[in-house]
Design an enzyme around this catalytic site. Structure first.
Site, short mmCIF file in Angstrom:
data_model
loop_
_atom_site.label_atom_id
_atom_site.label_comp_id
_atom_site.label_asym_id
_atom_site.label_seq_id
_atom_site.Cartn_x
_atom_site.Cartn_y
_atom_site.Cartn_z
N SER A 184 0.61 -1.25 0.03
CA SER A 184 0.09 0.14 0.08
C SER A 184 0.93 1.42 0.00
O SER A 184 1.59 1.41 0.81
CB SER A 184 -0.88 -0.03 1.17
OG SER A 184 -1.51 1.40 1.39
N HIS B 254 -0.89 -1.12 -4.46
CA HIS B 254 -2.36 -0.78 -3.91
C HIS B 254 -2.24 0.72 -3.59
O HIS B 254 -1.74 1.28 -2.94
CB HIS B 254 -2.45 -1.62 -2.28
CG HIS B 254 -3.83 -1.46 -1.93
ND1 HIS B 254 -4.82 -2.17 -2.32
CD2 HIS B 254 -4.34 -0.81 -0.91
CE1 HIS B 254 -5.92 -1.96 -1.62
NE2 HIS B 254 -5.68 -0.92 -0.79
N ASP C 81 -4.65 3.57 -2.18
CA ASP C 81 -5.75 4.01 -1.42
C ASP C 81 -6.07 5.58 -1.84
O ASP C 81 -5.49 6.40 -1.19
CB ASP C 81 -5.24 3.87 0.10
CG ASP C 81 -5.17 2.41 0.54
OD1 ASP C 81 -6.18 1.83 0.31
OD2 ASP C 81 -4.05 2.23 0.96
N MET D 21 -8.75 8.32 -1.01
CA MET D 21 -9.67 8.85 0.15
C MET D 21 -10.25 9.98 0.06
O MET D 21 -9.34 11.20 -0.30
CB MET D 21 -9.12 8.52 1.52
CG MET D 21 -8.39 7.29 1.89
SD MET D 21 -7.57 7.44 3.41
CE MET D 21 -6.75 5.77 3.32
N HIS E 119 -7.89 1.14 -4.75
CA HIS E 119 -9.03 0.88 -3.79
C HIS E 119 -9.66 2.15 -3.40
O HIS E 119 -8.88 3.30 -2.62
CB HIS E 119 -8.29 0.41 -2.37
CG HIS E 119 -9.14 0.11 -1.17
ND1 HIS E 119 -8.79 -0.05 0.04
CD2 HIS E 119 -10.38 0.37 -1.06
CE1 HIS E 119 -9.66 -0.06 1.00
NE2 HIS E 119 -10.73 0.09 0.27
N MET F 226 -11.77 4.77 -1.41
CA MET F 226 -12.66 5.03 -0.26
C MET F 226 -13.26 6.46 -0.48
O MET F 226 -12.74 7.35 0.21
CB MET F 226 -11.76 4.83 0.97
CG MET F 226 -11.32 3.43 1.35
SD MET F 226 -9.90 3.34 2.41
CE MET F 226 -8.69 3.36 1.06
N MET G 251 -11.81 -5.65 4.32
CA MET G 251 -11.08 -4.79 5.23
C MET G 251 -10.90 -5.67 6.54
O MET G 251 -11.80 -5.71 7.24
CB MET G 251 -11.81 -3.31 5.30
CG MET G 251 -11.85 -2.49 4.12
SD MET G 251 -10.29 -2.07 3.53
CE MET G 251 -9.34 -1.38 4.95
N GLY H 137 -9.30 3.96 6.47
CA GLY H 137 -8.87 5.42 6.37
C GLY H 137 -7.52 5.55 6.94
O GLY H 137 -6.84 6.65 6.46
N GLY I 275 -1.40 1.44 9.54
CA GLY I 275 -0.65 1.18 10.95
C GLY I 275 -1.64 0.75 11.98
O GLY I 275 -1.54 0.82 13.02
N ASP J 133 -6.88 -6.36 3.77
CA ASP J 133 -6.50 -5.10 3.91
C ASP J 133 -6.52 -4.50 5.18
O ASP J 133 -7.44 -4.17 5.53
CB ASP J 133 -6.97 -3.99 2.64
CG ASP J 133 -6.31 -2.78 2.59
OD1 ASP J 133 -5.48 -2.53 3.14
OD2 ASP J 133 -6.99 -1.77 2.02
C1 DX5 Z 1 -6.55 1.64 5.09
C2 DX5 Z 1 -5.91 1.20 3.83
C3 DX5 Z 1 -5.18 0.48 4.03
C4 DX5 Z 1 -3.70 0.48 4.61
C5 DX5 Z 1 -2.95 -0.54 5.17
O1 DX5 Z 1 -7.56 2.42 4.98
O2 DX5 Z 1 -6.96 0.65 2.99
O3 DX5 Z 1 -4.58 -0.13 2.44
O4 DX5 Z 1 -2.92 1.38 3.71
O5 DX5 Z 1 -2.00 -0.14 5.89
P1 DX5 Z 1 -1.24 -1.20 6.74
O6 DX5 Z 1 -1.13 -2.19 6.24
O7 DX5 Z 1 -0.19 -0.52 7.74
O8 DX5 Z 1 -2.42 -1.72 7.97
ZN ZN Z 2 -6.30 0.02 1.08
#
Ligand code: DX5
Ligand code: ZN
Length: 215
Positions: free
Chosen positions: A7, A32, A34, A36, A65, A67, A136, A141, A144, A170
């Site tokens: 990601s 990946h 993300d 948002m 992805h 969101m 998920m 959002g 970590g 994810d």
């Molecule tokens: C969260 C994202 C994830 C996130 C995963 O909303 O969709 O893709 O970046 O990060 P880690 O692997 O650090 O949990």
């Molecule tokens: Zn994601």
């Protein structure tokens, strides 16, 4: 064969071309991305221009992805920017069947994601129309966060209903949780901090695939 989709959210945004080269060399096949909007989730990340620029410097499969609310409105724009797979949320407000059709019409593979609070049964009716189901394992959002083990039962239920599609997981995926996800039937593992936060991303990718015991 497990696919690792690092990601971008956890990468150094000032050095994206180098970060991409690093994971490509390290054995990642997908990236990946993300996206948002600050409405569907309480965070804002990056959007179309970033994806368009990265497309010029990377041959990785772009696993986008979304969101965002109303993803159907933007499907054509993401195709133009270079997305290979476009995943939207079942909770996003767009009609799922119409959105899938729009994504396919633009030449992309289609994915649907569900938040931790959405029962897997809500996704089952669409499995024969999509190429990827994204479970998920954290509240979307932020990167970590801690992996929610409840997501494993969802992966198992999707795998039983649709043996041939990609199942992606994810959030909070690390060496330990990756093993549980693979065993449950996931074949795509999204990992932000576990890959970009690692000293040796290649080794981290191999660990997530189960090819390196990390010893
Ligand atoms: C969260 C994202 C994830 C996130 C995963 O909303 O969709 O893709 O970046 O990060 P880690 O692997 O650090 O949990
Ligand atoms: Zn994601």
């Amino acid at each position: 064969m497990t696919i690792i989709s690092p990601s971008l959210l956890a990468a150094d945004f000032a050095r994206l071309d180098r970060e991409l080269a690093k994971i490509e060399k390290g054995g990642a096949a997908w990236l990946h991305l993300d996206v948002m909007d600050g409405v569907f989730v309480p965070n804002i990340s990056f959007g179309l221009p970033v994806i368009q620029s990265l497309r010029k410097v990377s041959g990785l499969t772009f696993d986008v992805h979304l969101m965002i609310t109303d993803p159907a409105r933007y499907a054509a724009d993401f195709a133009k920017a270079g997305a290979d797979l476009l995943t939207f949320h079942l909770e996003s407000g767009s009609d799922p069947e119409e959105t899938i059709a729009l994504i396919h019409a633009q030449g992309m593979r289609a994915g649907i994601s569900i938040r931790p609070g959405t029962p897997v049964e809500a996704l089952l009716p669409y499995l024969d129309q999509i190429e990827l189901a994204l479970v998920m394992s954290v509240e979307p959002g932020f990167g970590g966060q801690k992996f929610m083990p409840e997501s494993l039962a969802k992966i198992r239920a999707i795998r039983a209903a649709a043996p041939g599609i990609h199942i992606s997981v994810d959030g909070g995926v690390n060496r330990e949780t990756a093993k549980l996800c693979r065993e449950a039937g996931a074949d795509v593992l999204v990992a932000g901090s576990a890959v970009f936060g690692a000293e040796d991303p290649g080794r981290a990718i191999a660990c997530l695939k189960g090819e390196d015991d990390g010893a």
